[in-house]
Every structure is written in C-alpha cells, then in structure tokens.
Write an enzyme that holds these catalytic residues in place. Sequence first.
Site, PDB file in Angstrom:
ATOM      1  CD  GLN A   1      81.923  20.667  10.391  1.00 14.68           C
ATOM      2  OE1 GLN A   1      83.116  20.470  10.523  1.00 14.68           O
ATOM      3  NE2 GLN A   1      81.033  19.999  11.074  1.00 14.68           N
ATOM      4  CG  PHE A   2      76.864  25.205   6.958  1.00 19.08           C
ATOM      5  CD1 PHE A   2      75.692  25.273   7.701  1.00 19.08           C
ATOM      6  CD2 PHE A   2      77.023  24.165   6.055  1.00 19.08           C
ATOM      7  CE1 PHE A   2      74.696  24.319   7.545  1.00 19.08           C
ATOM      8  CE2 PHE A   2      76.041  23.212   5.892  1.00 19.08           C
ATOM      9  CZ  PHE A   2      74.872  23.286   6.636  1.00 19.08           C
ATOM     10  CB  THR A   3      77.371  22.300  11.081  1.00 16.89           C
ATOM     11  OG1 THR A   3      78.625  21.625  11.007  1.00 16.89           O
ATOM     12  CG2 THR A   3      76.476  21.869   9.925  1.00 16.89           C
TER      13      THR A   3
END
Length: 150
Positions: free
Chosen positions: A78-80
């Site tokens: 999850q890059f966020t």
Amino acid sequence: MRVLVQRVSQAAVTVDGQTSGEIGAGALLLVGIEESDGPDDIGWLVRKISQLRIFNDEAGVMNRSLIDCGGEALAVSQFTLHASVKKGNRPSYSRAARGEISRPLFDRFVAELSAALGKTVPTGVFGADMRVSLVNDGPVTIWLDSRNPE
C-alpha cells in the site's frame, strides 16, 4: 518502511472478484515502501511483526505473538502509507518507492516473514486495484515505521 498491523479474526484481498489471499485469525499487514528503504528495514520489521505480543494468552492478556499462537499474516502492498498532506488537500505520494524498487523489497519482506513464521504469507496482487476485507479483533491496530522505531 511502514507497516500498519491490524489484529484480525479473518481477512481477505480480492482483485477483479478473485481472491488472491485470505487468512483466519492473525494479522493483516498493510505495507508501504519508500525510496530509501532496504534490507535492514525489512529485517527489523520482520522481527518486530513476528514477535509483537498482540494476541491474548489464556488469561486474556495480550502476551502472545504470531509465532506463539500460530497465527497467520496477510500482506498487502500500500503505497498510500507514504502520503504527504503537508501542502493543500491532495495527498502527494512522492516519497513512495516506484514499483521497480518497491516490488522486490515487498517480495523479500513476504519471503522473510514467511520464513520467520514457518508458513506462507499470502498477499494481494502488487500494483493492482484491490478490495481488502477484514474483521478487526479488538480492535488492535499498531503503526510500525522502520525509520522511527518507537
């Protein structure tokens, strides 16, 4: 590297209606990788996650780890988790590592955690639009950041 650890009674991730990973009781791990992350970050997180005492013992006290209770783990990239909202209202993801950097690190994290737990750690599909479902247990949610190990 940042990992949001959620104690769950069950969790699953699907892509295009197909389940790519699911677990029973254990931990859902949302994993964010930034450009400067490397093997040392992975090692610290794997040790911390596998030994984190967030599961109840016979007395109902959080005194057992994933290893102790034989729990499962589901890892979702999850890059966020590396969003910055310092300026304006639209998050910036400039600190998140690009796929060519983050994918090998995510794969290594999953392999090392699987080895530490003695079982396969299922995952989502890297870079895909995923649907993650979970049943929080507690709820117990722990934020881990290898650059700020509190």
